[in-house]
Design a protein around this motif. Structure first.
Motif: not given
Length: 115
Positions: A44-49
């Motif tokens: 999810n951190v990757a998706k948001v980034t």
């Protein structure tokens, strides 16, 4: 417009009362984003980034470092947060971005524990 010729490393030569042109390619920027989420995972951190990077690219903003943190403040039993600090924008298109971010965070944490 800000005259980048007058900026040195610590900013002591930065002229006051100058307009900041956020589209000026000579000026590097960073962005910090904290999000409350019930799903604090590297995926999810990757998706948001990636979403943030697309938005900033679409707006033609010259950002070179990201701090993106997901924080689960809703769960009172734990204060879990996960994220990256000063993440190099050049790494956003890496294969297996969640793993790259986790490794980046672990390295960042190791370096900052020494200070």
């Amino acid at each position: 417009m800000l005259n980048v010729d007058v900026i040195d490393k610590d900013g002591s030569k930065l002229e006051l009362d100058k307009k900041y042109d956020m589209h000026d390619k000579a000026i590097r920027g960073s962005i910090t984003l904290y999000i409350y989420s019930d799903q604090c995972t590297w995926k999810n951190v990757a998706k948001v980034t990636k979403e943030l990077d697309k938005m900033l690219t679409d707006e033609n903003l010259n950002i070179d470092k990201y701090t993106v943190v997901l924080d689960n403040k809703e769960d009172k039993s734990s204060s879990q947060s996960i994220g990256v600090y000063d993440f190099d924008r050049k790494l956003v298109n890496s294969d297996n971005l969640p793993k790259v971010m986790e490794d980046y965070y672990n390295q960042w944490e190791k370096e900052n524990d020494k200070k």
